[in-house]
Write a protein that holds these residues in place. Structure first.
Motif, PDB file in Angstrom:
ATOM      1  N   LEU A  56       0.747  -1.315  -0.056  1.00 57.34           N
ATOM      2  CA  LEU A  56      -0.191   0.036  -0.019  1.00 57.34           C
ATOM      3  C   LEU A  56       1.098   1.075   0.147  1.00 57.34           C
ATOM      4  O   LEU A  56       1.683   1.404   0.810  1.00 57.34           O
ATOM      5  CB  LEU A  56      -0.780  -0.169   0.690  1.00 57.34           C
ATOM      6  N   ASP A  57       0.134   2.168  -0.969  1.00 56.25           N
ATOM      7  CA  ASP A  57       1.606   3.710  -1.391  1.00 56.25           C
ATOM      8  C   ASP A  57       0.329   4.666  -0.103  1.00 56.25           C
ATOM      9  O   ASP A  57      -0.972   4.732  -0.327  1.00 56.25           O
ATOM     10  CB  ASP A  57       1.477   3.460  -2.398  1.00 56.25           C
ATOM     11  N   MET A  58       0.917   5.501   0.771  1.00 55.60           N
ATOM     12  CA  MET A  58      -0.317   6.302   1.778  1.00 55.60           C
ATOM     13  C   MET A  58      -0.522   7.531   0.841  1.00 55.60           C
ATOM     14  O   MET A  58       0.870   7.934   0.821  1.00 55.60           O
ATOM     15  CB  MET A  58      -0.670   5.638   2.540  1.00 55.60           C
ATOM     16  N   GLY A  59      -1.151   8.000   0.021  1.00 59.17           N
ATOM     17  CA  GLY A  59      -0.963   9.826  -0.131  1.00 59.17           C
ATOM     18  C   GLY A  59       0.232   9.319  -1.150  1.00 59.17           C
ATOM     19  O   GLY A  59       1.090  10.232  -2.113  1.00 59.17           O
ATOM     20  N   THR A  60      -0.522   8.773  -2.209  1.00 63.48           N
ATOM     21  CA  THR A  60       0.057   8.944  -3.744  1.00 63.48           C
ATOM     22  C   THR A  60      -0.130  10.142  -4.525  1.00 63.48           C
ATOM     23  O   THR A  60       1.334   9.841  -5.764  1.00 63.48           O
ATOM     24  CB  THR A  60      -0.166   7.057  -4.266  1.00 63.48           C
ATOM     25  N   GLY A  61      -0.283  11.202  -4.464  1.00 62.48           N
ATOM     26  CA  GLY A  61      -0.078  12.221  -5.048  1.00 62.48           C
ATOM     27  C   GLY A  61      -0.194  11.465  -6.545  1.00 62.48           C
ATOM     28  O   GLY A  61      -1.752  11.036  -6.676  1.00 62.48           O
ATOM     29  N   ASN A 104     -11.013  10.001   2.896  1.00 64.15           N
ATOM     30  CA  ASN A 104     -11.392  11.086   4.078  1.00 64.15           C
ATOM     31  C   ASN A 104     -10.792  12.353   5.026  1.00 64.15           C
ATOM     32  O   ASN A 104      -9.974  12.293   4.957  1.00 64.15           O
ATOM     33  CB  ASN A 104     -12.514  12.094   3.571  1.00 64.15           C
ATOM     34  N   GLU A 105     -10.550  11.013   5.850  1.00 65.17           N
ATOM     35  CA  GLU A 105      -9.502  10.066   7.366  1.00 65.17           C
ATOM     36  C   GLU A 105      -8.928   9.231   6.860  1.00 65.17           C
ATOM     37  O   GLU A 105      -9.119   7.975   7.038  1.00 65.17           O
ATOM     38  CB  GLU A 105     -10.937   9.563   8.243  1.00 65.17           C
ATOM     39  N   ASP A 106      -7.660   9.466   7.794  1.00 71.32           N
ATOM     40  CA  ASP A 106      -6.641   8.442   8.430  1.00 71.32           C
ATOM     41  C   ASP A 106      -6.895   7.755   8.918  1.00 71.32           C
ATOM     42  O   ASP A 106      -6.786   6.667   8.997  1.00 71.32           O
ATOM     43  CB  ASP A 106      -5.645   9.405   9.053  1.00 71.32           C
ATOM     44  N   ASP A 127      -2.762   7.195  10.644  1.00 68.47           N
ATOM     45  CA  ASP A 127      -3.308   7.052  11.855  1.00 68.47           C
ATOM     46  C   ASP A 127      -2.440   5.776  12.579  1.00 68.47           C
ATOM     47  O   ASP A 127      -2.708   4.378  11.532  1.00 68.47           O
ATOM     48  CB  ASP A 127      -4.980   6.522  11.871  1.00 68.47           C
ATOM     49  N   PRO A 128      -1.225   5.245  13.537  1.00 64.72           N
ATOM     50  CA  PRO A 128      -0.864   4.085  13.653  1.00 64.72           C
ATOM     51  C   PRO A 128      -1.868   2.919  13.963  1.00 64.72           C
ATOM     52  O   PRO A 128      -1.249   2.015  13.432  1.00 64.72           O
ATOM     53  CB  PRO A 128       0.298   5.274  15.611  1.00 64.72           C
ATOM     54  N   SER A 129      -3.098   3.123  14.447  1.00 67.27           N
ATOM     55  CA  SER A 129      -4.012   2.049  14.900  1.00 67.27           C
ATOM     56  C   SER A 129      -3.871   1.429  13.639  1.00 67.27           C
ATOM     57  O   SER A 129      -4.815   0.251  13.590  1.00 67.27           O
ATOM     58  CB  SER A 129      -4.967   2.824  15.797  1.00 67.27           C
ATOM     59  N   GLU A 130      -4.613   2.202  12.831  1.00 63.65           N
ATOM     60  CA  GLU A 130      -4.885   1.906  11.362  1.00 63.65           C
ATOM     61  C   GLU A 130      -3.988   1.617  10.707  1.00 63.65           C
ATOM     62  O   GLU A 130      -4.657   0.407   9.533  1.00 63.65           O
ATOM     63  CB  GLU A 130      -5.882   2.714  11.084  1.00 63.65           C
ATOM     64  N   VAL A 131      -2.982   1.860  10.354  1.00 69.19           N
ATOM     65  CA  VAL A 131      -1.883   1.305  10.008  1.00 69.19           C
ATOM     66  C   VAL A 131      -2.002  -0.375  10.458  1.00 69.19           C
ATOM     67  O   VAL A 131      -1.475  -1.187   9.471  1.00 69.19           O
ATOM     68  CB  VAL A 131      -0.290   1.810  10.003  1.00 69.19           C
ATOM     69  N   LYS A 132      -1.823  -0.241  11.991  1.00 64.41           N
ATOM     70  CA  LYS A 132      -1.395  -1.399  12.040  1.00 64.41           C
ATOM     71  C   LYS A 132      -2.814  -2.587  11.366  1.00 64.41           C
ATOM     72  O   LYS A 132      -2.310  -3.838  11.439  1.00 64.41           O
ATOM     73  CB  LYS A 132      -1.263  -1.765  14.118  1.00 64.41           C
TER      74      LYS A 132
END
Length: 251
Positions: A56-61, A104-106, A127-132
């Motif tokens: 997963l690439d978060m915030g790919t622009g 729209n929300e991390d 958001d660390p918990s969501e990444v986990k």
């Protein structure tokens, strides 16, 4: 205050439309130059991609970076929250088989639990918990972040308010990950120089990154821009300090 014609022409020129996350209009011609970091985010991502099945690439622009990592893992997804970037990213990445998702929300990633072996994040909030949650046990999270002291000298020269993210730093990011029981493997932090060689390039930069000076507009800041332009004429450039930090962590 009298304005010279070149100064006014350069301000007018910066009506150039900005799309995606590509600064080549000004950086490709050397109008903005940045000092090197003591690490390569791209090299680290490539090494971590080996034997990765899902990334997963978060915030790919606009997908500029991700598109250069081919061949991509069998399942590759990318998120983007800035709406103007979405069509740019889709045009670039969907032909490569990448799933593009608007968020729209991390703290609400639209993926099932334990979906990814590798999550990469360049200059995107998280958001660390969501990444986990979406990272497999033993998986890796790699992020390069823009710190809160980034280009502070721009705000000072414009007599503008501080960057709204001024308190974001390496310690805060690490604490958030450790609270979710991530094992932090690598940390780095740098303050490389960034130089603007003409006032138009600075204006273009501020339009592209509106959170640096949220109320920026040419009319209200023309006097300050003129003063910066005089610095550029005298010294050859206007110099600021970037703020970058990198964290590699494992679930």
């Amino acid at each position: 205050m009298k304005r010279d014609e070149l100064f006014l022409e350069e301000l007018k020129e910066m009506d150039e439309e900005f799309s995606g996350w590509d600064f080549s209009y000004v950086s490709g011609t050397g109008r903005i130059q940045s000092g090197a970091l003591s690490w390569s985010y791209g090299s680290k991502v490539r090494r971590l991609m080996r034997n990765t099945e899902a990334m997963l690439d978060m915030g790919t622009g606009g997908g500029e970076f991700l598109s250069q990592l081919r061949p991509l893992p069998d399942y590759t997804a990318a998120t983007e929250g800035y709406e103007p970037n979405l069509p740019v990213a889709k045009n670039r990445l969907e032909p490569l088989g990448v799933k593009i998702v608007q968020i729209n929300e991390d703290d609400k990633l639209p993926f099932e639990d334990n979906r990814f072996d590798l999550i990469v994040n360049k200059h995107e909030s998280f958001d660390p918990s969501e990444v986990k949650r979406v990272l497999k046990p033993g998986g890796t999270f790699l992020t390069q972040q823009v710190g809160g002291l980034d280009c502070l000298q721009i705000n000072e020269a414009l007599h503008a308010k501080e960057n709204q993210y001024k308190d974001w730093n390496l310690t805060e990011a690490m604490n958030g990950l450790k609270a979710q029981e991530f094992k932090v493997v690598t940390i780095r932090e740098d303050y490389p120089v960034q130089r603007f060689f003409d006032i138009g390039a600075l204006v273009y930069y501020l339009k592209a990154i509106p959170w640096q000076v949220p109320d920026f507009n040419l009319e209200d800041y023309q006097d300050e821009l003129y003063s910066i332009n005089e610095i550029i004429k005298d010294r050859g450039y206007f110099e600021v300090r970037q703020h970058r930090f990198l964290i590699q962590a494992e679930r």
